[in-house]
Each structure stands twice: as C-alpha cells, then as structure tokens.
Design a protein around this motif. Structure first.
Motif, PDB file in Angstrom:
ATOM      1  N   GLY A 118     -24.512   3.588   0.278  1.00  0.00           N
ATOM      2  CA  GLY A 118     -25.963   3.464   0.139  1.00  0.00           C
ATOM      3  C   GLY A 118     -26.400   3.357  -1.303  1.00  0.00           C
ATOM      4  O   GLY A 118     -27.284   2.569  -1.643  1.00  0.00           O
TER       5      GLY A 118
ATOM      6  N   GLU B 185     -25.501  -0.141  -2.673  1.00  0.00           N
ATOM      7  CA  GLU B 185     -26.430  -1.169  -2.205  1.00  0.00           C
ATOM      8  C   GLU B 185     -27.794  -1.038  -2.879  1.00  0.00           C
ATOM      9  O   GLU B 185     -28.463  -2.033  -3.153  1.00  0.00           O
ATOM     10  CB  GLU B 185     -26.579  -1.091  -0.687  1.00  0.00           C
ATOM     11  CG  GLU B 185     -25.329  -1.519   0.071  1.00  0.00           C
ATOM     12  CD  GLU B 185     -24.879  -2.923  -0.316  1.00  0.00           C
ATOM     13  OE1 GLU B 185     -25.727  -3.836  -0.401  1.00  0.00           O
ATOM     14  OE2 GLU B 185     -23.665  -3.113  -0.547  1.00  0.00           O
ATOM     15  N   GLN B 186     -28.218   0.190  -3.146  1.00  0.00           N
ATOM     16  CA  GLN B 186     -29.509   0.378  -3.832  1.00  0.00           C
ATOM     17  C   GLN B 186     -29.438  -0.161  -5.255  1.00  0.00           C
ATOM     18  O   GLN B 186     -30.394  -0.762  -5.758  1.00  0.00           O
ATOM     19  CB  GLN B 186     -29.894   1.856  -3.845  1.00  0.00           C
ATOM     20  CG  GLN B 186     -31.321   2.107  -4.343  1.00  0.00           C
ATOM     21  CD  GLN B 186     -31.781   3.530  -4.122  1.00  0.00           C
ATOM     22  OE1 GLN B 186     -31.110   4.331  -3.454  1.00  0.00           O
ATOM     23  NE2 GLN B 186     -32.935   3.871  -4.667  1.00  0.00           N
TER      24      GLN B 186
END
Length: 210
Positions: free
Chosen positions: A79, A82-83
């Motif tokens: 996560g 991807e951020q």
C-alpha cells in the motif's frame, strides 16, 4: 518488381544509416548529464504570477513522506509503495539507466558516470530542501519475488552511495522497489529500458529551495 544491385545497395546503406542514427539518439538519452538531471528534477514553477499567496503543500502528503524517511525499501508495504507511485505521477522525475553487476546490487563500473552525475545534481543548491524518491525497477525476467527483492536492494545501494560519497542527507532520500510491476516499456517487458532507477522530487514548488 525487380531491383538492381545498385538500388539494393543504396537501400541497405540508408537502412544502416537510420539504425546508426537511432542508436545515437538512444545513447544520448541514456547518458544523462548533471545539468539534465538538475533541470528534470527542478521544482515546477507556476505558469503565471498571482497576487494571491501560494498554495501551501498538502500536509497529509508531507506527513506521509515523513513516515518514509530512514526506512529500508523492504520495510515498505504494498500500500505504501502504491501511494508513493500515485504521488510521484505529477512530480518532477527522471529515469536513469544505472546498471548493476549480474544478479547483484553492486553498481557496475559502466554506471559510475551516471551515479556521479546524479550525486552532483542532488547536491546542487537549487534542489536544497527537496526530498527525493529513488525507485528501483527491473525487467520481467525472473520471478516476481526475486525481482522485488533485487529492485529494493538496488535502490538502497544507490541511496547508500549518495549518502556516503556525496554527503546527501539520508533522511532526504526515500527508497522503494517496484520489481517488474511498473515497466517503462510495457509492450516489451523484458526490454533493457525497464531496468532502470527512477528519481522523483517529492517536494512541492512552495517548499523547495528554503
């Protein structure tokens, strides 16, 4: 349609010339200089002047980037990776062909000029106050887990070199590995162009050059 030997020879010469020209352009694009890197990573400036105060940096974005400082690449979750990729899309960035020894995170001798140019560019006063993401990418050869680990180790190697050789603050360098998940040439996932190091200036125009 019949062709004469002279016509075939002329066409061959033209084809060779075109290939040589294309190769020259590709080589020039790969051999980024300190000035090219500096211009690519310079904070974006507004297109027009405004009497109003500049828009401050997004505090949520800044807080997120702060949580990434001084962390090894392998500690980042999917996560978080991807951020970072989402935030980096609109930031000044450059792709560099920094090669490594085979099956290794050791920077190759061939890549020394590129690393030297990167180190000098990031040390330039024009980029003072900036935070940079150093992202490692691989081609599609090999398993996903293997390439993910390799890209992370290579990104960390670049950071360590920039800190030890050029005196850049480690807290200003965020490393992340993407393995083979984000190819530059998606149509040819095994292409050498996908084996690269991407550098992104995560600092907004209102906070850089303090």
């Amino acid at each position: 349609m019949s062709t004469t030997p002279s016509f075939v020879l002329a066409r061959t010469i033209l084809a060779i010339g075109a290939l040589a020209l294309a190769a020259g352009i590709a080589a020039a694009a790969d051999d980024a200089t300190e000035d090219q890197i500096l211009r690519a990573l310079a904070p974006k400036k507004p297109l027009t002047r405004s009497l109003s105060a500049p828009r401050p940096a997004d505090p949520t974005e800044r807080q997120f980037v702060d949580t990434l400082r001084n962390r090894p690449s392998r500690s980042l979750s999917l996560g978080e990776r991807e951020q970072i990729a989402t935030l980096a899309k609109d930031k000044p960035a450059i792709d560099l062909e920094i090669t490594f020894d085979y099956n290794s995170a050791n920077i190759s001798r061939k890549a020394a000029p590129a690393v030297e140019a990167l180190g000098k560019a990031l040390s330039n006063p024009d980029l003072k106050g900036s935070t940079f993401v150093v992202a490692g990418h691989t081609d599609s050869i090999g398993s996903e887990a293997y390439n993910q680990d390799l890209s992370e180790r290579r990104a960390d190697t670049i950071k360590r070199t920039l800190v030890e050789k050029f005196g850049i603050a480690g807290s200003d360098l965020v490393t992340v590995g993407y393995g083979k998940s984000k190819p530059k040439d998606a149509a040819n996932p095994a292409a050498p162009a996908n084996r690269r190091v991407q550098v992104v200036n995560m600092t907004s125009q209102t906070t850089a050059a303090k």
